[in-house]
Design a protein around this motif. Sequence first.
Motif, mmCIF file in Angstrom:
data_model
loop_
_atom_site.group_PDB
_atom_site.id
_atom_site.type_symbol
_atom_site.label_atom_id
_atom_site.label_comp_id
_atom_site.label_asym_id
_atom_site.label_seq_id
_atom_site.Cartn_x
_atom_site.Cartn_y
_atom_site.Cartn_z
ATOM 1 N N THR A 72 69.441 -33.192 2.856
ATOM 2 C CA THR A 72 69.020 -31.873 2.392
ATOM 3 C C THR A 72 69.303 -31.747 0.913
ATOM 4 O O THR A 72 70.172 -32.440 0.376
ATOM 5 C CB THR A 72 69.762 -30.757 3.152
ATOM 6 O OG1 THR A 72 69.317 -29.484 2.679
ATOM 7 C CG2 THR A 72 71.271 -30.852 2.966
ATOM 8 N N ILE A 116 49.700 -32.787 5.551
ATOM 9 C CA ILE A 116 51.002 -33.266 6.022
ATOM 10 C C ILE A 116 50.895 -34.733 6.400
ATOM 11 O O ILE A 116 49.829 -35.203 6.812
ATOM 12 C CB ILE A 116 51.493 -32.434 7.233
ATOM 13 C CG1 ILE A 116 52.926 -32.815 7.620
ATOM 14 C CG2 ILE A 116 50.539 -32.566 8.417
ATOM 15 C CD1 ILE A 116 53.557 -31.899 8.651
ATOM 16 N N CYS A 145 61.518 -31.681 -4.113
ATOM 17 C CA CYS A 145 62.503 -31.449 -3.057
ATOM 18 C C CYS A 145 63.605 -30.587 -3.632
ATOM 19 O O CYS A 145 64.452 -31.073 -4.394
ATOM 20 C CB CYS A 145 63.052 -32.784 -2.550
ATOM 21 S SG CYS A 145 64.343 -32.615 -1.302
ATOM 22 N N GLN A 174 58.671 -32.572 -0.270
ATOM 23 C CA GLN A 174 59.483 -33.427 0.596
ATOM 24 C C GLN A 174 60.668 -32.588 1.088
ATOM 25 O O GLN A 174 61.736 -32.583 0.494
ATOM 26 C CB GLN A 174 59.962 -34.668 -0.153
ATOM 27 C CG GLN A 174 60.642 -35.693 0.745
ATOM 28 C CD GLN A 174 60.594 -37.079 0.153
ATOM 29 O OE1 GLN A 174 59.515 -37.662 -0.030
ATOM 30 N NE2 GLN A 174 61.749 -37.638 -0.176
ATOM 31 N N LEU A 175 60.425 -31.872 2.172
ATOM 32 C CA LEU A 175 61.415 -30.974 2.765
ATOM 33 C C LEU A 175 61.597 -31.403 4.212
ATOM 34 O O LEU A 175 60.803 -31.052 5.085
ATOM 35 C CB LEU A 175 60.939 -29.523 2.668
ATOM 36 C CG LEU A 175 60.671 -29.015 1.246
ATOM 37 C CD1 LEU A 175 60.016 -27.645 1.279
ATOM 38 C CD2 LEU A 175 61.976 -28.962 0.439
ATOM 39 N N VAL A 176 62.637 -32.183 4.457
ATOM 40 C CA VAL A 176 62.792 -32.849 5.745
ATOM 41 C C VAL A 176 63.399 -31.909 6.779
ATOM 42 O O VAL A 176 64.390 -31.223 6.513
ATOM 43 C CB VAL A 176 63.667 -34.109 5.581
ATOM 44 C CG1 VAL A 176 64.008 -34.719 6.938
ATOM 45 C CG2 VAL A 176 62.940 -35.135 4.714
ATOM 46 N N THR A 182 61.333 -26.050 9.177
ATOM 47 C CA THR A 182 61.191 -26.595 7.829
ATOM 48 C C THR A 182 59.732 -26.908 7.511
ATOM 49 O O THR A 182 59.258 -26.661 6.401
ATOM 50 C CB THR A 182 62.041 -27.865 7.674
ATOM 51 O OG1 THR A 182 63.414 -27.533 7.910
ATOM 52 C CG2 THR A 182 61.893 -28.462 6.287
ATOM 53 N N THR A 183 59.025 -27.462 8.487
ATOM 54 C CA THR A 183 57.616 -27.792 8.281
ATOM 55 C C THR A 183 56.804 -26.535 7.996
ATOM 56 O O THR A 183 55.908 -26.529 7.129
ATOM 57 C CB THR A 183 57.064 -28.537 9.511
ATOM 58 O OG1 THR A 183 57.831 -29.737 9.704
ATOM 59 C CG2 THR A 183 55.601 -28.893 9.329
ATOM 60 N N ALA A 201 57.662 -25.306 4.484
ATOM 61 C CA ALA A 201 56.924 -26.115 3.510
ATOM 62 C C ALA A 201 55.456 -25.701 3.456
ATOM 63 O O ALA A 201 54.830 -25.724 2.389
ATOM 64 C CB ALA A 201 57.043 -27.596 3.857
ATOM 65 N N ALA A 211 52.460 -33.326 2.584
ATOM 66 C CA ALA A 211 53.888 -33.027 2.611
ATOM 67 C C ALA A 211 54.627 -33.988 3.536
ATOM 68 O O ALA A 211 54.088 -34.472 4.535
ATOM 69 C CB ALA A 211 54.118 -31.590 3.068
ATOM 70 N N THR A 259 57.775 -33.962 5.928
ATOM 71 C CA THR A 259 58.809 -33.173 6.598
ATOM 72 C C THR A 259 59.508 -33.951 7.708
ATOM 73 O O THR A 259 60.576 -33.535 8.164
ATOM 74 C CB THR A 259 58.227 -31.881 7.201
ATOM 75 O OG1 THR A 259 57.431 -32.198 8.346
ATOM 76 C CG2 THR A 259 57.406 -31.114 6.173
#
Length: 430
Positions: free
Chosen positions: A55, A115, A246, A269-271, A276-277, A280, A294, A296
């Motif tokens: 994160t 995505i 990110c 890039q937000l894992v 979270t998806t 994003a 993206a 995720t």
Amino acid sequence: MKVVDVQRITVVIPFTPRQQQITAREVYNWNILELCRVETDTGHVGWGETVVHYTWSRVTDDSVEKVMGQSPALMMHDDSLGCGLQMALFDVVGKILEVPVYELLGTKVRDWVPISWWSIDASPDQWAAEAQEAVAHGYTSFKLKPRPWWDIVAQVEAIDQVVPNQFKLDLDPNGTFQTAAAAIPIIKKLERYDIVAMFEEPIPRDDVLGNRQVRRAINRPIAMHFGAPPYVTVIREEVCDGYVLCAGESALMRQGTLAAEAKMPFWLQLVGNALTTTWAAHLGSVLTHATWPAITCINLYAHQLTVDRIEVVGGYHEVPGGPGLGVEVDEAAVETFRVPEADLKPFREQGLPYNHPEPRIINTIVYPDGGCVHFAHANQGYHYFMQDCNGPAQVEGTRLELWPDDGSTHWSRLFERAEIHPVRERYESR
């Protein structure tokens, strides 16, 4: 409106069966998520999530104390609060105002956002199977991690045999192509495949002249993380074609605006999982140049923790239009996957996030000439060792073998040696 309660709930979400095998040696802790549940005096509840071992910022006790009794609308732009808490504040404010999160961020420019499927490095067969699954789930893009301990040509060839023509690969060596002199011939081989779309940081990001040389020599775009090298250096030296973003909301909006001014596309890039998806997606819907798919990693998880699954169609998923994030958390599933307080207590007493013990595995790079190199820890060892040119950037026919602890004296002695320094020797099959 004021925040009256913040709950932090740790859950362990199983990976999909194949990803349980692929992630075992390196990103095995990514299935640990911390959910933030924020309640206000209006009776509204907002949710957010953090993959605590990947994160841009974890939520802390101080963060929770900072928002208690405060207006969530006044606090939600504070990136220092951490990933899941900031997300939850946006969710609850949207619900209170009865507007989707994107209306709190800016002007929506797209209803559907791109995505990508994702995987850490794996064998050609495993990657090909992942690619087939990605196609079956509506994806048209796959971000992958080529590494010197696999034959990247064989990996790409295996995928090319099982996907349609429009399917694309974004390859991220994380600098392990080492130098411009080593990287350019490798990329030239891969350019023969139409499915190869772009490269992220093929050589170390601080090699500005080398990255510029690579970019000028190849026929695919290069992406680099925003801020490294500095923004002005990237623009002046023309070292890449676009960015990886990110960060927290405020930083992302600023970075996205700067990228747009330079007319450079980027991916977010937000894992994380479905929350979270979706977060994003709201960001990507208002950032004009968020046109690259993206990342995720939602495909890693066997359960999305929401009542309705996110559906991907032709490589895109729709931005929810309901209040807040626009998705409903499956609270029964949250309880199913929740880590008991007794298991969390020892970690909290040490001030550490919950984690799984690292698997005891000897990782062996096997070269076609019969040589091999043993490593004890994937997360601490061979990525940077190889990035620093302690072995070839790529050799066709190379493979990685995993040797879990079998209790033997031979295994223990080799593991102890490899913990001190990688062990080179002639390969002997087990």
